[in-house]
Design a protein around this motif. Structure first.
Motif, short mmCIF file in Angstrom:
data_model
loop_
_atom_site.label_atom_id
_atom_site.label_comp_id
_atom_site.label_asym_id
_atom_site.label_seq_id
_atom_site.Cartn_x
_atom_site.Cartn_y
_atom_site.Cartn_z
N LEU A 16 0.88 -1.00 -0.16
CA LEU A 16 0.05 -0.58 -0.14
C LEU A 16 0.92 1.05 -0.30
O LEU A 16 1.98 1.49 1.06
CB LEU A 16 -0.74 -0.13 0.57
N ASP A 17 0.94 2.10 -1.18
CA ASP A 17 1.45 3.44 -1.08
C ASP A 17 0.44 4.47 -0.84
O ASP A 17 -0.93 4.53 -1.33
CB ASP A 17 2.06 3.68 -2.30
N ILE A 18 0.66 5.36 0.35
CA ILE A 18 -0.18 5.81 0.71
C ILE A 18 0.32 7.82 0.32
O ILE A 18 1.62 8.38 0.40
CB ILE A 18 -0.24 6.54 2.00
N PRO A 19 0.26 8.72 -0.87
CA PRO A 19 0.93 9.78 -0.77
C PRO A 19 0.92 10.62 0.34
O PRO A 19 0.10 10.75 1.39
CB PRO A 19 -0.03 10.24 -1.53
N GLU A 20 1.89 11.45 0.41
CA GLU A 20 2.57 12.41 1.34
C GLU A 20 0.50 13.79 1.55
O GLU A 20 0.72 14.18 0.77
CB GLU A 20 3.29 13.10 1.24
N ASN A 21 1.06 13.51 2.75
CA ASN A 21 -0.61 14.57 2.97
C ASN A 21 -2.08 13.70 2.67
O ASN A 21 -3.16 14.51 2.99
CB ASN A 21 -0.41 15.57 2.98
N ALA A 22 -1.91 12.80 2.83
CA ALA A 22 -3.06 11.64 2.25
C ALA A 22 -4.11 11.50 3.05
O ALA A 22 -5.43 11.76 2.61
CB ALA A 22 -2.79 10.47 1.51
N LEU A 23 -3.43 11.92 4.44
CA LEU A 23 -4.30 12.48 4.98
C LEU A 23 -4.85 13.81 6.88
O LEU A 23 -4.74 13.36 7.37
CB LEU A 23 -4.23 11.17 6.23
N GLY A 24 -4.59 13.98 5.56
CA GLY A 24 -4.09 15.43 6.71
C GLY A 24 -3.26 16.36 6.96
O GLY A 24 -1.69 15.25 6.56
N SER A 25 -2.72 17.01 7.01
CA SER A 25 -1.96 17.02 7.65
C SER A 25 -1.65 17.89 8.86
O SER A 25 -0.87 18.74 9.96
CB SER A 25 -0.91 18.94 7.11
N SER A 26 -2.15 17.36 9.95
CA SER A 26 -2.54 17.11 10.97
C SER A 26 -1.31 16.99 12.30
O SER A 26 -1.18 16.77 13.45
CB SER A 26 -3.67 16.48 11.51
N GLY A 27 -1.03 15.78 11.51
CA GLY A 27 0.25 15.20 12.15
C GLY A 27 0.19 13.56 12.46
O GLY A 27 0.65 13.22 13.75
N LYS A 28 -1.53 13.33 12.23
CA LYS A 28 -1.59 12.41 13.65
C LYS A 28 -1.05 11.34 13.02
O LYS A 28 -1.03 11.08 11.97
CB LYS A 28 -3.16 12.49 12.98
N VAL A 29 -0.65 10.33 14.08
CA VAL A 29 -0.42 9.25 14.05
C VAL A 29 -1.57 7.51 13.62
O VAL A 29 -2.18 7.97 14.14
CB VAL A 29 0.45 8.95 14.68
N TYR A 30 -1.35 7.35 12.32
CA TYR A 30 -2.30 6.23 11.81
C TYR A 30 -1.83 4.89 12.28
O TYR A 30 -0.45 4.61 11.21
CB TYR A 30 -3.77 6.49 11.34
N ARG A 31 -2.45 4.06 12.44
CA ARG A 31 -1.78 2.51 12.97
C ARG A 31 -2.99 2.19 11.90
O ARG A 31 -4.23 1.59 12.59
CB ARG A 31 -1.47 1.94 14.13
N ILE A 32 -2.65 1.63 10.76
CA ILE A 32 -2.59 1.10 9.25
C ILE A 32 -2.59 -0.75 9.41
O ILE A 32 -1.72 -0.98 10.06
CB ILE A 32 -2.56 1.51 8.83
N SER A 33 -3.39 -1.78 9.75
CA SER A 33 -3.10 -3.63 9.67
C SER A 33 -4.18 -3.35 8.89
O SER A 33 -4.88 -3.31 7.83
CB SER A 33 -4.11 -3.44 10.53
#
Length: 127
Positions: A16-33
């Motif tokens: 899985l390739d996620i583009p930079e800032n694709a989850l917003g720019s809040s700096g929140k860390v997501y744990r993806i499984s």
């Protein structure tokens, strides 16, 4: 179709390739499984992600490398099944390379992705 020497359809690699800032720019860390299942047919491939409901802008890309009795011409599209059961077809490209099929699926968000024997997941598929 591929030669019958392969009796099952297997996912050799999933990325899985996620583009930079694709989850917003809040700096929140997501744990993806990510969980990947294979089986006897293309229909048995299932890729499940958590957390459900996560969305990407711009979209992420899921790359699957598949071996077995399947070829790029068997894959028309993939289907995204949301956590609430809503189903949508998503952009998919597939190419054959040597004895493998490389599939790239556009991932607008999570829950599950997969196919049926016609190259797209059916609404009757149960999880």
């Amino acid at each position: 179709d591929r030669p019958s020497e392969f009796s099952v359809v297997s996912v050799l690699r999933a990325q899985l390739d996620i583009p930079e800032n694709a989850l917003g720019s809040s700096g929140k860390v997501y744990r993806i499984s990510m969980s990947v299942s294979s089986g006897n047919t293309l229909d048995d491939i299932d890729v499940a992600f958590t957390p459900s409901g996560l969305s990407f802008t711009p979209e992420a890309k899921l790359t699957l490398v598949i071996i077995g009795p399947v070829s790029a011409e068997d894959i028309e599209s993939a289907t995204h099944i949301f956590g609430d059961g809503q189903i949508e077809s998503v952009e998919t490209t597939a190419v054959d390379r040597k004895r493998k099929t490389r599939v790239v699926i556009v991932v607008p968000g999570f829950s599950r992705y997969g196919f049926d024997d016609d190259g797209a997941m059916s609404e009757e598929t149960e999880f």
